[in-house]
Design a protein around this motif. Structure first.
Motif, PDB file in Angstrom:
ATOM      1  N   ASP A  20       0.814  -1.203   0.000  1.00  8.09           N
ATOM      2  CA  ASP A  20       0.000   0.000   0.000  1.00  8.09           C
ATOM      3  C   ASP A  20       0.850   1.256   0.000  1.00  8.09           C
ATOM      4  O   ASP A  20       0.410   2.313   0.359  1.00  8.09           O
ATOM      5  N   LYS A  22       3.252   2.019   1.850  1.00 12.79           N
ATOM      6  CA  LYS A  22       3.696   2.448   3.173  1.00 12.79           C
ATOM      7  C   LYS A  22       5.205   2.327   3.252  1.00 12.79           C
ATOM      8  O   LYS A  22       5.789   1.396   2.753  1.00 12.79           O
ATOM      9  N   GLY A  95      -1.497  -4.465   3.809  1.00 11.77           N
ATOM     10  CA  GLY A  95      -0.779  -3.266   4.235  1.00 11.77           C
ATOM     11  C   GLY A  95       0.425  -3.699   5.035  1.00 11.77           C
ATOM     12  O   GLY A  95       0.831  -4.862   4.997  1.00 11.77           O
ATOM     13  N   LYS A 242      -3.653   8.749   3.002  1.00 15.19           N
ATOM     14  CA  LYS A 242      -3.039   8.584   1.679  1.00 15.19           C
ATOM     15  C   LYS A 242      -4.066   7.883   0.795  1.00 15.19           C
ATOM     16  O   LYS A 242      -5.081   7.381   1.306  1.00 15.19           O
ATOM     17  N   ASP A 276      -8.256   2.194   7.462  1.00 15.30           N
ATOM     18  CA  ASP A 276      -6.929   1.981   8.044  1.00 15.30           C
ATOM     19  C   ASP A 276      -6.618   2.954   9.188  1.00 15.30           C
ATOM     20  O   ASP A 276      -5.868   3.914   9.019  1.00 15.30           O
TER      21      ASP A 276
END
Ligand SMILES: Nc1ncnc2c1ncn2[C@@H]1O[C@H](COP(=O)(O)OP(=O)(O)O)[C@@H](O)[C@H]1O
Ligand SMILES: [Mg+2]
Length: 422
Positions: A20, A22, A95, A242, A276
């Motif tokens: 994702d 991250k 994620g 995001k 999230d």
């Protein structure tokens, strides 16, 4: 639930780009059940410093929904993972902490109302849900904390319009059960950008957000409103805004000749929902709710993080942990991605360069313009006018979410895009 047990050995914690997008994760320090820090990145404050909640107006402070939640809403129905033709679980996404699976939930008890139902009526109450299960050993406490935050949000009036519906915490598998909303804004942007890329450049629209001016403004207004609700009504900071943390629920459009609403070209065809909450923090000024959330972000994503977030992670920075103003920056960056179609903002940049630019994030509008799709954010155009006050360097000087709602609703910012043409 078979096959839903979390992995027992923790994964290596280091710089990496997850599915994702991250970048870096580190474990939260506060909350008695949380594991100690496991990463050398950043010095985590043992003090519980809460960045002051940006002053809400009288009206909004009275609307703030205060609640001290100590146990999450429990999900007690049975979960049956959906499998593909090869017998593997169907995954919605993953994620840094979790994998999100498609499953069916089957009620364990027959609701009283169904007992009297005649046999001919459909009594199959199973439904498709999304199950967010830990994917590494240290994710359990993170997901449990997320369940507390989601419980509090689900009890806050207005949640239906702003967050992904939460059904509860499944204790056996340490998983969160949510409504399935299988389209992330990141995927939408990527797919739409791919389609545009294969079309000849149209000079009439080359300075417009690639979503189209009206859908972009509609999306921006909805997302800013949701952030305003999150900060000022729920008293929660998201911590990792995001495009990957925003899910899109299609808006049902009624068929028929009378349907001449703005569901056509003018509106974004989805309801964006915040998802999230693994990095979310309680920023409520109510001392009774102290301790609900951790005071450090548990993870963040470099291209979307505010400059002060990166600074606060530097060893011996002495900077306080980030506050709600950092979400405002991250949403501004998200809206820029939705304008340019570059989902990670700086196409072709490696991780190191992206991080460097993120450290100077207040220059984000200039950075964006140095890339090909930057033409879609013309100087003093409506995109810049909405985004500029949200990317100010000093978080204390940045527009607050609630002030930003006012700006997004003002007609004047949408005036024109300030460009005379090619
Ligand atoms: N309710 C949901 N329905 C469908 N897909 C989801 C749902 N929640 C999350 N996902 C997908 O799973 C991905 C990972 O979920 P996320 O909550 O971001 O996990 P993490 O905390 O590990 O980053 C998301 O980017 C999204 O694609
Ligand atoms: Mg995520």
């Amino acid at each position: 639930m078979p096959g839903m047990t979390p992995p027992s050995s923790p994964m290596q914690l280091s710089l990496h780009t997850g599915h994702d997008g991250k970048g870096i994760s580190h474990t939260s320090t506060s909350g008695s059940s949380l594991t100690p820090p496991v990463t050398p990145i950043g010095k985590e404050s043992s003090e519980r410093i809460v960045t002051p909640f940006s002053e809400p107006s009288e009206e909004h402070s009275t609307r703030l929904f205060k609640r001290n939640i100590t146990t999450p809403l429990h999900f007690t129905d049975e979960l049956e993972p959906c499998l593909d033709e090869r017998g593997r679980r169907v995954e919605f996404g993953e994620g840094v902490w979790s994998k999100v699976y498609k499953a069916r939930s089957i009620p364990t008890t027959t609701p009283a109302t169904l007992l009297n139902t005649p046999p001919s009526s459909p009594v199959n109450a199973s439904r498709v849900v999304a199950v967010k299960a830990p994917r590494r050993g240290d994710a359990g406490p993170i997901l449990k904390t997320e369940a507390l935050i989601l419980t509090r949000l689900a009890l806050t009036p207005g949640h239906e319009n702003h967050i992904v519906p939460f059904h509860g915490f499944h204790a056996e598998t340490q998983s969160l059960v949510m409504a399935a909303v299988p389209l992330a804004l990141s995927t939408y942007i990527e797919e739409a950008a791919n389609r545009v890329r294969n079309q000849p450049i149209a000079t009439a629209t080359m300075f417009d957000p690639f979503l189209g001016p009206a859908p972009w403004k509609d999306l921006a207004r909805k997302l800013i409103t949701s952030l305003g609700w999150l900060h000022h009504t729920a008293g929660i900071m998201h911590g990792d805004v995001k495009p990957h943390s925003i899910l899109l629920r299609p808006i049902e459009v009624a068929e028929g000749p009378d349907n001449n609403s703005n569901n056509g070209l003018n509106a974004f065809r989805y309801e964006p929902l915040l998802a999230d909450f693994s990095a979310a923090i309680d920023v409520s000024p109510d001392p009774a709710s102290e301790g609900n959330g951790s005071k450090m972000l548990s993870s963040f994503t470099a291209p979307f993080s505010a400059p002060e977030v990166l600074k606060s992670l530097r060893p011996d920075s002495g900077n306080p942990p980030p506050g709600p103003a950092s979400d405002v920056f991250s949403l501004a960056a998200t809206l820029l991605a939705a304008a340019t179609g570059d989902v990670l903002l700086y196409p072709g940049c490696d991780f190191r360069r992206r991080n460097l630019m993120a450290g100077e994030g207040h220059q984000i509008l200039d950075f964006i313009r140095s890339f090909g799709n930057g033409a879609r954010v013309p100087r003093n155009g409506f995109v810049e006018r909405l985004v500029r006050p949200a990317v100010v360097k000093d978080p204390a000087q940045r527009i607050t979410a609630i002030e930003w709602v006012g700006l997004a609703e003002e007609r004047s910012y949408t005036r024109s895009n300030g460009v005379e043409g090619p």
